[in-house]
Motif scaffolding. Structure first.
Motif, mmCIF file in Angstrom:
data_model
loop_
_atom_site.group_PDB
_atom_site.id
_atom_site.type_symbol
_atom_site.label_atom_id
_atom_site.label_comp_id
_atom_site.label_asym_id
_atom_site.label_seq_id
_atom_site.Cartn_x
_atom_site.Cartn_y
_atom_site.Cartn_z
ATOM 1 N N LEU A 72 0.836 -1.208 0.000
ATOM 2 C CA LEU A 72 0.000 0.000 0.000
ATOM 3 C C LEU A 72 0.869 1.257 0.000
ATOM 4 C CD1 LEU A 72 -2.945 -1.070 2.370
ATOM 5 C CD2 LEU A 72 -2.881 -1.007 -0.133
ATOM 6 N N MET A 73 2.011 1.211 0.702
ATOM 7 C CA MET A 73 2.945 2.337 0.677
ATOM 8 C C MET A 73 3.512 2.528 -0.733
ATOM 9 S SD MET A 73 3.103 3.927 3.478
ATOM 10 C CE MET A 73 4.584 4.767 3.984
ATOM 11 N N LEU A 117 0.851 4.133 -2.687
ATOM 12 C CA LEU A 117 0.760 5.523 -2.232
ATOM 13 C C LEU A 117 1.875 6.361 -2.851
ATOM 14 C CD1 LEU A 117 -0.692 7.512 -0.232
ATOM 15 C CD2 LEU A 117 1.096 6.917 1.413
ATOM 16 N N SER A 118 3.095 5.807 -2.870
ATOM 17 C CA SER A 118 4.228 6.565 -3.412
ATOM 18 C C SER A 118 3.962 6.958 -4.866
ATOM 19 C CB SER A 118 5.526 5.763 -3.290
ATOM 20 O OG SER A 118 5.580 4.731 -4.251
ATOM 21 N N ILE A 119 3.386 6.030 -5.636
ATOM 22 C CA ILE A 119 3.107 6.315 -7.047
ATOM 23 C C ILE A 119 2.019 7.387 -7.176
ATOM 24 C CG2 ILE A 119 2.228 5.317 -9.196
ATOM 25 C CD1 ILE A 119 3.666 2.684 -8.286
ATOM 26 N N PHE A 120 0.992 7.290 -6.315
ATOM 27 C CA PHE A 120 -0.062 8.316 -6.356
ATOM 28 C C PHE A 120 0.474 9.690 -5.954
ATOM 29 C CE2 PHE A 120 -3.097 4.634 -6.053
ATOM 30 C CZ PHE A 120 -3.695 4.864 -7.283
ATOM 31 N N VAL A 121 1.378 9.710 -4.974
ATOM 32 C CA VAL A 121 1.978 10.990 -4.556
ATOM 33 C C VAL A 121 2.797 11.578 -5.703
ATOM 34 C CG1 VAL A 121 3.669 12.067 -3.009
ATOM 35 C CG2 VAL A 121 1.975 10.474 -2.086
ATOM 36 N N ALA A 123 7.628 7.436 1.123
ATOM 37 C CA ALA A 123 6.712 6.298 0.927
ATOM 38 C C ALA A 123 7.426 5.143 0.221
ATOM 39 C CB ALA A 123 5.484 6.742 0.134
ATOM 40 N N LEU A 124 8.267 5.493 -0.737
ATOM 41 C CA LEU A 124 9.010 4.480 -1.488
ATOM 42 C C LEU A 124 10.019 3.755 -0.573
ATOM 43 C CD1 LEU A 124 8.884 3.684 -4.479
ATOM 44 C CD2 LEU A 124 10.720 5.292 -4.925
ATOM 45 N N ALA A 163 9.797 3.580 2.738
ATOM 46 C CA ALA A 163 9.039 2.861 3.767
ATOM 47 C C ALA A 163 8.556 1.511 3.224
ATOM 48 C CB ALA A 163 7.849 3.703 4.221
ATOM 49 N N TYR A 164 8.156 1.509 1.961
ATOM 50 C CA TYR A 164 7.731 0.268 1.301
ATOM 51 C C TYR A 164 8.846 -0.775 1.385
ATOM 52 C CZ TYR A 164 8.535 -2.097 -3.270
ATOM 53 O OH TYR A 164 8.945 -2.946 -4.257
ATOM 54 N N ARG A 165 10.080 -0.351 1.107
ATOM 55 C CA ARG A 165 11.185 -1.304 1.166
ATOM 56 C C ARG A 165 11.478 -1.746 2.593
ATOM 57 N NH1 ARG A 165 11.035 -4.047 -2.965
ATOM 58 N NH2 ARG A 165 12.663 -5.187 -1.872
ATOM 59 N N GLY A 166 11.451 -0.792 3.518
ATOM 60 C CA GLY A 166 11.710 -1.123 4.920
ATOM 61 C C GLY A 166 10.702 -2.136 5.453
ATOM 62 N N LEU A 167 9.443 -1.951 5.083
ATOM 63 C CA LEU A 167 8.395 -2.865 5.544
ATOM 64 C C LEU A 167 8.564 -4.267 4.950
ATOM 65 C CD1 LEU A 167 5.465 -0.326 5.436
ATOM 66 C CD2 LEU A 167 6.143 -1.630 7.465
ATOM 67 N N TYR A 168 9.111 -4.332 3.741
ATOM 68 C CA TYR A 168 9.363 -5.653 3.164
ATOM 69 C C TYR A 168 10.390 -6.431 3.978
ATOM 70 C CZ TYR A 168 6.552 -6.776 -0.894
ATOM 71 O OH TYR A 168 5.508 -7.177 -1.700
ATOM 72 N N LEU A 169 11.358 -5.710 4.568
ATOM 73 C CA LEU A 169 12.329 -6.398 5.434
ATOM 74 C C LEU A 169 11.606 -7.064 6.603
ATOM 75 C CD1 LEU A 169 15.324 -3.861 5.750
ATOM 76 C CD2 LEU A 169 15.066 -5.755 4.160
ATOM 77 N N LEU A 170 10.689 -6.319 7.220
ATOM 78 C CA LEU A 170 9.921 -6.886 8.345
ATOM 79 C C LEU A 170 9.081 -8.069 7.861
ATOM 80 C CD1 LEU A 170 8.740 -3.577 10.083
ATOM 81 C CD2 LEU A 170 10.728 -5.009 10.633
ATOM 82 N N ASN A 171 8.501 -7.954 6.666
ATOM 83 C CA ASN A 171 7.717 -9.039 6.076
ATOM 84 C C ASN A 171 8.554 -10.310 5.919
ATOM 85 O OD1 ASN A 171 6.012 -10.561 4.070
ATOM 86 N ND2 ASN A 171 7.532 -9.744 2.651
ATOM 87 N N TRP A 172 9.817 -10.140 5.488
ATOM 88 C CA TRP A 172 10.664 -11.330 5.285
ATOM 89 C C TRP A 172 11.020 -11.978 6.606
ATOM 90 C CZ3 TRP A 172 13.689 -7.665 1.691
ATOM 91 C CH2 TRP A 172 13.029 -7.607 0.445
ATOM 92 N N ILE A 173 11.266 -11.167 7.623
ATOM 93 C CA ILE A 173 11.528 -11.725 8.955
ATOM 94 C C ILE A 173 10.285 -12.490 9.417
ATOM 95 C CG2 ILE A 173 11.969 -11.147 11.382
ATOM 96 C CD1 ILE A 173 13.569 -8.669 10.276
#
Lengths: 10, 210
Positions: free
Chosen positions: B10-11, B14-18, B153-154, B156-166
Protein backbone atom coordinates in the motif's frame (compact mmCIF):
# COMPACT_ATOMS: atom_id res chain seq x y z
CA UNK A 1 15.25 -26.12 -3.10
CA UNK A 2 15.59 -22.62 -4.50
CA UNK A 3 13.48 -23.51 -7.53
CA UNK A 4 10.53 -23.98 -5.26
CA UNK A 5 10.47 -20.35 -4.18
CA UNK A 6 6.98 -19.19 -5.03
CA UNK A 7 7.13 -15.72 -6.50
CA UNK A 8 4.02 -14.41 -4.80
CA UNK A 9 5.61 -11.14 -3.73
CA UNK A 10 5.50 -8.07 -5.91
CA UNK B 1 -0.28 -12.14 3.10
CA UNK B 2 0.65 -10.48 6.35
CA UNK B 3 0.34 -7.03 7.85
CA UNK B 4 3.87 -5.90 6.90
CA UNK B 5 3.60 -6.98 3.30
CA UNK B 6 0.15 -5.49 2.77
CA UNK B 7 1.24 -2.20 4.35
CA UNK B 8 4.39 -2.25 2.22
CA UNK B 9 2.43 -2.76 -0.99
CA UNK B 10 0.00 0.00 0.00
CA UNK B 11 2.95 2.34 0.68
CA UNK B 12 4.26 1.47 -2.76
CA UNK B 13 0.88 2.34 -4.30
CA UNK B 14 0.76 5.52 -2.23
CA UNK B 15 4.23 6.57 -3.41
CA UNK B 16 3.11 6.31 -7.05
CA UNK B 17 -0.06 8.32 -6.36
CA UNK B 18 1.98 10.99 -4.56
CA UNK B 19 4.33 11.20 -7.54
CA UNK B 20 1.39 11.49 -9.96
CA UNK B 21 -0.17 14.14 -7.71
CA UNK B 22 3.09 16.10 -7.62
CA UNK B 23 3.37 16.09 -11.41
CA UNK B 24 -0.30 16.92 -12.05
CA UNK B 25 -0.66 19.58 -9.32
CA UNK B 26 2.54 21.47 -10.10
CA UNK B 27 2.22 20.60 -13.81
CA UNK B 28 5.93 19.91 -13.63
CA UNK B 29 8.30 17.02 -13.20
CA UNK B 30 11.16 19.18 -11.93
CA UNK B 31 13.08 17.47 -9.16
CA UNK B 32 12.13 14.01 -10.45
CA UNK B 33 14.79 11.86 -12.08
CA UNK B 34 13.61 10.50 -15.42
CA UNK B 35 16.39 7.94 -15.24
CA UNK B 36 15.08 6.50 -11.97
CA UNK B 37 11.55 6.34 -13.42
CA UNK B 38 12.90 4.67 -16.55
CA UNK B 39 14.69 2.07 -14.42
CA UNK B 40 11.48 1.35 -12.49
CA UNK B 41 9.63 0.76 -15.76
CA UNK B 42 12.39 -1.66 -16.81
CA UNK B 43 12.15 -3.33 -13.38
CA UNK B 44 8.41 -3.93 -13.64
CA UNK B 45 8.43 -5.09 -17.26
CA UNK B 46 11.29 -7.58 -16.73
CA UNK B 47 9.91 -8.86 -13.41
CA UNK B 48 6.31 -9.37 -14.45
CA UNK B 49 6.93 -11.49 -17.53
CA UNK B 50 4.93 -14.02 -15.54
CA UNK B 51 1.91 -11.71 -15.66
CA UNK B 52 -0.32 -14.43 -17.05
CA UNK B 53 0.65 -16.88 -14.31
CA UNK B 54 -2.21 -16.82 -11.83
CA UNK B 55 -1.35 -16.27 -8.16
CA UNK B 56 -4.26 -14.14 -7.02
CA UNK B 57 -6.47 -11.31 -8.25
CA UNK B 58 -4.53 -8.99 -5.92
CA UNK B 59 -1.22 -10.08 -7.42
CA UNK B 60 -2.36 -9.68 -11.02
CA UNK B 61 -4.03 -6.30 -10.51
CA UNK B 62 -1.01 -4.90 -8.69
CA UNK B 63 1.35 -6.09 -11.43
CA UNK B 64 -0.80 -4.46 -14.11
CA UNK B 65 -0.95 -1.26 -12.08
CA UNK B 66 2.82 -1.10 -11.55
CA UNK B 67 3.60 -1.71 -15.22
CA UNK B 68 0.95 0.72 -16.47
CA UNK B 69 1.69 3.51 -13.99
CA UNK B 70 5.45 3.34 -14.55
CA UNK B 71 4.97 3.69 -18.30
CA UNK B 72 2.41 6.46 -17.80
CA UNK B 73 4.94 8.39 -15.66
CA UNK B 74 7.49 8.08 -18.47
CA UNK B 75 4.88 9.51 -20.84
CA UNK B 76 4.18 12.43 -18.49
CA UNK B 77 7.88 13.21 -18.10
CA UNK B 78 8.97 12.70 -21.69
CA UNK B 79 5.96 14.03 -23.60
CA UNK B 80 3.28 15.88 -21.62
CA UNK B 81 5.54 17.86 -19.28
CA UNK B 82 8.72 17.50 -21.24
CA UNK B 83 9.57 21.22 -21.02
CA UNK B 84 9.77 21.01 -17.20
CA UNK B 85 12.36 18.24 -17.21
CA UNK B 86 15.95 19.41 -16.92
CA UNK B 87 18.34 16.69 -18.15
CA UNK B 88 21.37 18.68 -16.94
CA UNK B 89 20.36 17.86 -13.34
CA UNK B 90 19.85 14.16 -14.12
CA UNK B 91 23.36 13.04 -14.96
CA UNK B 92 23.78 9.71 -13.21
CA UNK B 93 25.19 7.09 -15.60
CA UNK B 94 22.58 4.33 -15.60
CA UNK B 95 24.49 2.28 -18.20
CA UNK B 96 26.74 1.07 -15.39
CA UNK B 97 23.80 0.08 -13.21
CA UNK B 98 22.11 -1.81 -16.05
CA UNK B 99 25.35 -3.57 -17.01
CA UNK B 100 26.35 -4.50 -13.48
CA UNK B 101 22.86 -5.80 -12.64
CA UNK B 102 22.71 -7.89 -15.81
CA UNK B 103 26.14 -9.34 -15.08
CA UNK B 104 25.19 -10.12 -11.47
CA UNK B 105 21.92 -11.70 -12.62
CA UNK B 106 23.77 -13.91 -15.10
CA UNK B 107 26.12 -15.12 -12.35
CA UNK B 108 23.95 -15.16 -9.20
CA UNK B 109 20.53 -16.61 -9.95
CA UNK B 110 18.39 -19.54 -8.83
CA UNK B 111 18.00 -21.10 -12.29
CA UNK B 112 19.75 -20.19 -15.51
CA UNK B 113 16.71 -19.60 -17.70
CA UNK B 114 15.65 -16.53 -19.65
CA UNK B 115 12.68 -15.69 -17.41
CA UNK B 116 14.58 -16.40 -14.21
CA UNK B 117 17.65 -14.34 -15.15
CA UNK B 118 15.43 -11.39 -16.10
CA UNK B 119 13.51 -11.74 -12.83
CA UNK B 120 16.82 -11.70 -10.91
CA UNK B 121 18.00 -8.73 -12.99
CA UNK B 122 14.83 -6.83 -11.99
CA UNK B 123 15.46 -7.55 -8.32
CA UNK B 124 19.04 -6.23 -8.50
CA UNK B 125 18.02 -3.25 -10.63
CA UNK B 126 15.22 -2.24 -8.25
CA UNK B 127 17.76 -2.16 -5.42
CA UNK B 128 19.77 0.58 -7.14
CA UNK B 129 17.09 2.26 -9.29
CA UNK B 130 16.71 5.10 -6.78
CA UNK B 131 20.37 6.15 -7.12
CA UNK B 132 19.85 8.63 -10.02
CA UNK B 133 17.07 10.27 -7.96
CA UNK B 134 19.18 10.48 -4.80
CA UNK B 135 22.12 11.73 -6.87
CA UNK B 136 19.91 14.46 -8.34
CA UNK B 137 18.75 15.39 -4.85
CA UNK B 138 22.32 15.67 -3.60
CA UNK B 139 23.26 17.83 -6.59
CA UNK B 140 20.41 20.31 -6.13
CA UNK B 141 20.66 20.11 -2.33
CA UNK B 142 16.93 20.64 -1.81
CA UNK B 143 13.58 19.19 -2.77
CA UNK B 144 9.91 20.09 -2.87
CA UNK B 145 8.11 18.69 0.18
CA UNK B 146 5.77 16.53 -1.91
CA UNK B 147 8.77 14.97 -3.65
CA UNK B 148 10.21 14.04 -0.26
CA UNK B 149 6.86 12.43 0.70
CA UNK B 150 7.13 10.37 -2.48
CA UNK B 151 10.63 9.23 -1.55
CA UNK B 152 9.62 8.52 2.03
CA UNK B 153 6.71 6.30 0.93
CA UNK B 154 9.01 4.48 -1.49
CA UNK B 155 11.65 3.92 1.21
CA UNK B 156 9.04 2.86 3.77
CA UNK B 157 7.73 0.27 1.30
CA UNK B 158 11.19 -1.30 1.17
CA UNK B 159 11.71 -1.12 4.92
CA UNK B 160 8.40 -2.87 5.54
CA UNK B 161 9.36 -5.65 3.16
CA UNK B 162 12.33 -6.40 5.43
CA UNK B 163 9.92 -6.89 8.35
CA UNK B 164 7.72 -9.04 6.08
CA UNK B 165 10.66 -11.33 5.28
CA UNK B 166 11.53 -11.72 8.95
CA UNK B 167 7.86 -12.53 9.63
CA UNK B 168 7.68 -15.03 6.77
CA UNK B 169 10.92 -16.69 7.83
CA UNK B 170 9.51 -17.48 11.26
CA UNK B 171 5.93 -18.29 10.25
CA UNK B 172 6.43 -20.03 6.88
CA UNK B 173 10.20 -20.84 6.79
CA UNK B 174 10.19 -18.79 3.62
CA UNK B 175 13.75 -18.21 2.35
CA UNK B 176 14.74 -16.07 -0.64
CA UNK B 177 18.38 -14.98 -0.49
CA UNK B 178 18.46 -12.97 -3.69
CA UNK B 179 15.50 -10.85 -2.68
CA UNK B 180 16.75 -10.45 0.89
CA UNK B 181 20.23 -9.21 0.03
CA UNK B 182 18.96 -6.85 -2.69
CA UNK B 183 16.18 -5.59 -0.42
CA UNK B 184 18.56 -4.92 2.46
CA UNK B 185 20.88 -2.91 0.18
CA UNK B 186 17.92 -1.04 -1.29
CA UNK B 187 16.63 -0.04 2.15
CA UNK B 188 20.10 1.00 3.31
CA UNK B 189 20.35 3.43 0.38
CA UNK B 190 17.49 5.40 1.93
CA UNK B 191 19.07 5.80 5.37
CA UNK B 192 20.57 9.27 4.78
CA UNK B 193 17.33 10.43 3.21
CA UNK B 194 15.24 9.08 6.09
CA UNK B 195 17.44 10.92 8.57
CA UNK B 196 17.06 14.31 6.85
CA UNK B 197 13.34 13.70 6.21
CA UNK B 198 12.86 13.04 9.91
CA UNK B 199 14.99 16.00 11.04
CA UNK B 200 13.55 18.55 8.60
CA UNK B 201 10.32 17.68 6.78
CA UNK B 202 8.54 16.12 9.75
CA UNK B 203 9.39 19.25 11.73
CA UNK B 204 7.77 21.47 9.12
CA UNK B 205 10.96 22.63 7.46
CA UNK B 206 12.01 22.53 3.85
CA UNK B 207 14.10 19.56 2.76
CA UNK B 208 17.64 20.90 2.45
CA UNK B 209 20.88 19.04 2.61
CA UNK B 210 23.20 20.15 5.40
Amino acid sequence: NANKIIKDEL
Amino acid sequence: MNFFRLTADLMHLLSIFVLLLKIQKTRSCSGISFKTQLLYAVVFVTRYLDLLKWISLYNTLMKIFFIASSIYILYLMKIKFRATYDPSQDTFRIEFLLGACLLLALVFNYTFTFIEVLWTFSIYLEAVAILPQLFMLSRTGEAETITTHYLFALGAYRGLYLLNWIWRFYTEHHIDWIVWVAGAIQTALYSDFFYIYYKKVLHGQKFELP
